[in-house]
Design an enzyme around this catalytic site. Structure first.
Site, mmCIF file in Angstrom:
data_model
loop_
_atom_site.group_PDB
_atom_site.id
_atom_site.type_symbol
_atom_site.label_atom_id
_atom_site.label_comp_id
_atom_site.label_asym_id
_atom_site.label_seq_id
_atom_site.Cartn_x
_atom_site.Cartn_y
_atom_site.Cartn_z
ATOM 1 N N LYS A 111 0.857 -1.196 0.000
ATOM 2 C CA LYS A 111 0.000 0.000 0.000
ATOM 3 C C LYS A 111 0.883 1.233 0.000
ATOM 4 O O LYS A 111 2.021 1.182 0.457
ATOM 5 C CB LYS A 111 -0.885 0.016 1.251
ATOM 6 C CG LYS A 111 -2.147 0.835 1.090
ATOM 7 C CD LYS A 111 -3.232 0.064 0.360
ATOM 8 C CE LYS A 111 -4.491 0.891 0.171
ATOM 9 N NZ LYS A 111 -5.619 0.065 -0.256
HETATM 10 P P1 NAD Z 1 -12.859 7.652 -3.159
HETATM 11 O O1 NAD Z 1 -11.844 8.715 -2.944
HETATM 12 O O2 NAD Z 1 -13.332 7.367 -4.540
HETATM 13 O O3 NAD Z 1 -14.147 7.941 -2.254
HETATM 14 C C1 NAD Z 1 -14.076 8.125 -0.874
HETATM 15 C C2 NAD Z 1 -15.425 8.660 -0.408
HETATM 16 O O4 NAD Z 1 -15.439 8.709 1.027
HETATM 17 C C3 NAD Z 1 -15.704 10.079 -0.884
HETATM 18 O O5 NAD Z 1 -17.074 10.192 -1.214
HETATM 19 C C4 NAD Z 1 -15.380 10.929 0.333
HETATM 20 O O6 NAD Z 1 -16.078 12.163 0.349
HETATM 21 C C5 NAD Z 1 -15.864 10.005 1.429
HETATM 22 N N1 NAD Z 1 -15.292 10.301 2.732
HETATM 23 C C6 NAD Z 1 -14.025 10.695 3.046
HETATM 24 N N2 NAD Z 1 -13.924 10.911 4.362
HETATM 25 C C7 NAD Z 1 -15.126 10.633 4.885
HETATM 26 C C8 NAD Z 1 -15.652 10.660 6.200
HETATM 27 N N3 NAD Z 1 -14.899 11.012 7.243
HETATM 28 N N4 NAD Z 1 -16.936 10.288 6.370
HETATM 29 C C9 NAD Z 1 -17.702 9.919 5.311
HETATM 30 N N5 NAD Z 1 -17.268 9.881 4.061
HETATM 31 C C10 NAD Z 1 -16.001 10.238 3.852
HETATM 32 O O7 NAD Z 1 -12.242 6.342 -2.486
HETATM 33 P P2 NAD Z 1 -12.663 4.811 -2.730
HETATM 34 O O8 NAD Z 1 -11.701 4.241 -3.685
HETATM 35 O O9 NAD Z 1 -14.126 4.706 -2.952
HETATM 36 O O10 NAD Z 1 -12.291 4.193 -1.303
HETATM 37 C C11 NAD Z 1 -13.234 4.130 -0.220
HETATM 38 C C12 NAD Z 1 -12.885 2.972 0.667
HETATM 39 O O11 NAD Z 1 -12.913 1.767 -0.118
HETATM 40 C C13 NAD Z 1 -11.487 3.039 1.282
HETATM 41 O O12 NAD Z 1 -11.517 2.443 2.556
HETATM 42 C C14 NAD Z 1 -10.662 2.192 0.342
HETATM 43 O O13 NAD Z 1 -9.485 1.704 0.936
HETATM 44 C C15 NAD Z 1 -11.671 1.096 0.032
HETATM 45 N N6 NAD Z 1 -11.373 0.309 -1.171
HETATM 46 C C16 NAD Z 1 -11.294 0.913 -2.393
HETATM 47 C C17 NAD Z 1 -10.992 0.121 -3.503
HETATM 48 C C18 NAD Z 1 -10.929 0.694 -4.891
HETATM 49 O O14 NAD Z 1 -10.746 -0.095 -5.826
HETATM 50 N N7 NAD Z 1 -11.071 1.993 -5.089
HETATM 51 C C19 NAD Z 1 -10.772 -1.252 -3.344
HETATM 52 C C20 NAD Z 1 -10.891 -1.818 -2.096
HETATM 53 C C21 NAD Z 1 -11.198 -1.020 -1.012
#
Ligand code: NAD
Length: 421
Positions: A111
């Site tokens: 990561k």
């Molecule tokens: P992203 O940046 O596309 O979206 C994140 C979202 O969370 C945004 O809408 C943001 O406004 C919101 N956010 C941020 N802080 C917040 C808070 N304190 N309270 C509520 N909402 C909040 O990111 P993503 O890729 O969707 O990632 C989100 C989660 O999913 C993370 O934990 C990430 O590690 C996990 N994840 C993502 C992927 C991927 O392929 N993108 C894969 C596995 C896991």
């Protein structure tokens, strides 16, 4: 907000080690192997300069951590966020190791992250930051060594810049150095939706197991980005009622439900989900506790804690986010009869299609979306049923069951390779 203060105090690395210890104990893991798997193999910290639009130079701090390389090259996203820390990146890297093992794909865990609020930077500044960060971590990354992907606040555009920077250094085009790329650069069909799609496959399997009718379920989603917004759209498309969603600015609620596609259009225009017509504004803490059947945390770590877990009403919780639930909250939810699909299983669709993308890049042979989703479905369903079987046989919650499967697989690979030299 009370919950935010609690979340900030909980160290995700301690949570990750606590979860590992629980599995290691149950597996009676060899003490030497336990010491090896309890720590990351490599941690790189970089401080690097970026020329800002006003001509000044700012120095940013970033990390790349490789937790375990026993089963293959490191794989894991890159996060841009003001609260990134080395301990957070270590936790996320360790979770990637277990995640790849749960779904049985041949990668280890890695990561990366940079301490920055990218919303405060111009597009050109984010590009400069990305290219210099990619250069600094290029001593670790490579298609056979460590393959980054998008995470919070990074996108397919970020991956395109990293791929281009790496390719410029080595003098030829190397699409397989990152995944989650734009399709014209060797990205995979279905990758953008993969995390949410995989989560929905596991939610359908869990609902079937619990005898819940998913098409009549009321769903709340925290986080409205790649994972959360697409999960809301997919759940809506298959008949569920979306009653609450949120982003970093707050949330919205309507008991009768609303169309997440319209909320996405609203967010594009207003940069927030709040104020969406016909809904009531709520806080992120309130969203977690709304009266719903399915809760999908899809934002950041430590959202469900010992403090708010007793008030969670959802019967089924699908962790699209990494690390949203603390170990203490896990116990409370399990005793209350809640069914939690743990992050290392629920959101593994993202890394699974990243693996497909890497394979397609290396073979220069590209698949259509139906093929991608059919393979993803098979892998997610297989991982869900092995985890459920372990949970029922060992009488443990789904997280511990997933850890038992994953840690055993990584331990087997590590010990059969032997200790070098
Ligand atoms: P992203 O940046 O596309 O979206 C994140 C979202 O969370 C945004 O809408 C943001 O406004 C919101 N956010 C941020 N802080 C917040 C808070 N304190 N309270 C509520 N909402 C909040 O990111 P993503 O890729 O969707 O990632 C989100 C989660 O999913 C993370 O934990 C990430 O590690 C996990 N994840 C993502 C992927 C991927 O392929 N993108 C894969 C596995 C896991």
């Amino acid at each position: 907000m009370v919950t935010e203060k609690i979340a900030a105090k909980i160290n995700p690395w301690h949570v990750a080690q606590q979860q590992f210890d629980l599995a290691a104990e149950r597996l009676h893991l060899d003490p030497g192997l336990r010491k090896v798997l309890r720590e990351p193999q490599r941690e790189l910290t970089v401080h690097f300069p970026v020329k800002m639009d006003d001509g000044t130079v700012q120095v940013f701090t970033g990390y790349r951590v490789q937790h375990n390389l026993g089963r293959g090259p490191a794989k894991g996203g890159i996060r841009y966020h003001q609260d990134v820390s080395l301990d957070e990146v270590k936790a996320l890297a360790m979770w990637m190791t277990w995640k790849c093992a749960v779904v049985g794909i041949p990668f280890g865990g890695g990561k990366g992250g940079v301490i920055v609020d990218p919303k405060k930077l111009s597009m050109r500044e984010v590009e400069g930051l990305t290219r210099r960060y990619a250069t600094e971590i290029s001593i670790l990354i490579g298609p056979e060594r460590d393959i980054p992907a998008p995470d919070v606040n990074t996108t397919s555009q970020t991956m395109a810049w990293i791929m281009d920077t790496y390719s410029m250094h080595v003098g030829h085009t190397v699409p397989a150095v990152v995944t989650g790329k734009p399709i014209p650069l060797g990205g995979s069909e279905g990758r953008n939706e993969a995390t949410a799609q995989g989560a929905v496959y596991t939610l359908i399997d869990a609902a079937n197991h619990l005898g819940m009718d998913i098409t009549h379920s009321r769903v709340a989603v925290q986080g409205f980005g790649n994972a959360g917004a697409i999960a809301a759209q997919l759940m809506h498309a298959q008949g569920s009622t979306i009653i609450a969603v949120s982003d970093s600015t707050g949330g919205i609620f309507k008991a009768e439900g609303f169309d997440p596609n319209a909320v996405l259009a609203w967010k594009k225009e207003h940069h927030t989900v709040c104020g969406f017509p016909g809904t009531k504004d709520i806080t992120n803490a309130e969203l977690l506790e709304v009266d719903c059947d399915i809760l999908i945390p899809a934002a950041l770590e430590n959202q469900i804690t010992a403090e708010n877990a007793p008030r969670i009403k959802a019967r089924l919780i699908g962790e699209a986010a990494n690390g949203p639930t603390t170990p203490e909250a896990d116990d409370i939810l399990y005793k209350a009869g809640k069914f939690v699909i743990p992050d290392i299983l629920c959101n593994a669709g993202g890394v699974t299609v990243s693996y497909f993308e890497w394979v397609q890049d290396l073979e220069r042979d590209f698949w259509d979306v139906a093929h991608v989703n059919e393979k993803l479905h098979r892998i997610m369903t297989r991982a869900f049923s092995s985890t459920l079987e372990m949970s029922l046989t060992e009488k443990v919650n789904m997280r511990t069951a997933a850890y038992l499967l994953a840690v055993q697989r990584v331990a087997d690979a590590t010990s059969v390779r032997g200790l070098y030299p």
